[in-house]
Design a protein around this motif. Structure first.
Motif, PDB file in Angstrom:
ATOM      1  N   ARG A 156       6.624  -0.448   7.388  1.00 37.26           N
ATOM      2  CA  ARG A 156       6.922   0.693   6.523  1.00 37.26           C
ATOM      3  C   ARG A 156       8.315   0.516   5.939  1.00 37.26           C
ATOM      4  NH1 ARG A 156       3.178   4.675   6.762  1.00 37.26           N
ATOM      5  NH2 ARG A 156       1.535   4.226   8.285  1.00 37.26           N
ATOM      6  N   LYS A 160      10.911   3.284  -0.667  1.00 36.86           N
ATOM      7  CA  LYS A 160      10.496   3.016  -2.041  1.00 36.86           C
ATOM      8  C   LYS A 160      11.666   2.382  -2.773  1.00 36.86           C
ATOM      9  CE  LYS A 160       7.075   6.718  -2.461  1.00 36.86           C
ATOM     10  NZ  LYS A 160       6.680   7.948  -3.184  1.00 36.86           N
ATOM     11  N   TYR A 169       0.834  -1.193   0.000  1.00 43.03           N
ATOM     12  CA  TYR A 169       0.000   0.000   0.000  1.00 43.03           C
ATOM     13  C   TYR A 169       0.876   1.254   0.000  1.00 43.03           C
ATOM     14  CZ  TYR A 169      -3.932  -2.997   1.433  1.00 43.03           C
ATOM     15  OH  TYR A 169      -4.901  -3.965   1.489  1.00 43.03           O
ATOM     16  N   GLN A 170       0.260   2.372  -0.353  1.00 41.09           N
ATOM     17  CA  GLN A 170       0.885   3.678  -0.170  1.00 41.09           C
ATOM     18  C   GLN A 170      -0.069   4.522   0.650  1.00 41.09           C
ATOM     19  OE1 GLN A 170       3.200   5.548  -3.367  1.00 41.09           O
ATOM     20  NE2 GLN A 170       1.940   7.357  -3.130  1.00 41.09           N
ATOM     21  N   GLY A 196       2.470   9.261   1.328  1.00 44.71           N
ATOM     22  CA  GLY A 196       3.329   8.745   0.269  1.00 44.71           C
ATOM     23  C   GLY A 196       4.240   7.621   0.698  1.00 44.71           C
ATOM     24  N   GLU A 197       4.176   7.199   1.976  1.00 40.76           N
ATOM     25  CA  GLU A 197       5.030   6.119   2.455  1.00 40.76           C
ATOM     26  C   GLU A 197       4.495   4.761   1.991  1.00 40.76           C
ATOM     27  OE1 GLU A 197       5.209   6.892   6.770  1.00 40.76           O
ATOM     28  OE2 GLU A 197       7.327   7.364   6.425  1.00 40.76           O
ATOM     29  N   ILE A 198       5.410   3.826   1.775  1.00 38.01           N
ATOM     30  CA  ILE A 198       5.044   2.478   1.341  1.00 38.01           C
ATOM     31  C   ILE A 198       4.848   1.593   2.573  1.00 38.01           C
ATOM     32  CG2 ILE A 198       5.747   0.468  -0.005  1.00 38.01           C
ATOM     33  CD1 ILE A 198       5.135   2.989  -1.659  1.00 38.01           C
TER      34      ILE A 198
END
Length: 227
Positions: A84, A87, A13-14, A18-20
């Protein structure tokens, strides 16, 4: 959060910043209801396996980061089963690296004429492409460079990182009386810097572990390791 990719054992997910974020599911690879880290399909669903996988993954990634080996790991929320990460970009459509200490699994199926099952191996490293349709084919350094998947010199870096990471895991397990037979790792590049990173997860589903010559289940590994 926005779903970016739905995987076999994890979804990607993002979030709004904007974190993955990786979400660890209770699905495990295997066949006909039997766990197998070498399989490329979901074979069973075990309640609690997602949390257990994240607990072990965060345990190892924090130790690997502390050892100065770069990974994509940022932080973990065990209760939410979320990790978390930085990217990244993958090599081709995905490159997996196996480090073998014993001749078992697909290694013995391929080379059984030349080695006895369970024979010791000297941290033998091999690479496979993530390709379900072609059963994750083996690939060597020359082919990886010829196909443009790796740049010259990167294969050696990945092998070196693989051995260092595998030795760290092997040592941690040995402290609990466990022996690492083999481990599957995945690497990619930092999307911003291009640095090669250990990615994905590092849990019981990535490795074959034995105790007194008896196989230890993927969830049992964490029970030994974290207690």
């Amino acid at each position: 959060m926005e779903l970016l990719y739905k995987g076999k054992t994890k979804d990607v997910y993002q979030d709004q910043s904007g974190e993955i974020v990786l979400y660890f599911k209770d699905d495990m690879t295997g066949k006909d209801g039997v766990f197998d880290p070498g399989e490329n399909q979901v074979g069973l669903t075990v309640e609690g396996s997602g949390r257990a996988g994240l607990e072990m993954t965060s345990f190892f990634f924090e130790k690997i980061n502390a050892a100065g080996i770069p990974t994509h790991y940022v932080s973990a929320d065990i209760e939410a089963r979320e990790m978390r990460v930085k990217k990244i970009t993958v090599f081709g459509e995905g490159l997996e690296v196996i480090c073998r200490y014993r001749a078992v699994g697909s290694f013995i199926r391929r080379y059984g004429n030349y080695v006895e099952e369970g024979a010791a191996l000297p941290a033998y490293v091999e690479t496979t492409l993530k390709d379900d349709a072609r059963q994750d084919p083996l690939i060597n350094e020359a082919a990886l460079e010829a196909l443009g998947i790796l740049e010259p010199g990167e294969y050696g870096k990945i092998v070196d990182m693989t051995v260092k990471i595998s030795e760290l895991v092997k040592d941690e397990l040995s402290r609990k009386g466990l022996e690492l037979y083999d481990i599957k790792l995945e690497f990619g590049r930092d999307a911003e810097t291009g640095e090669i990173l250990l990615i994905d997860e590092l849990s019981g589903g990535n490795m074959r572990v034995f105790k007194d010559k008896e196989a230890v289940g993927p969830l049992e590994i964490g029970e030994y390791l974290l207690n």
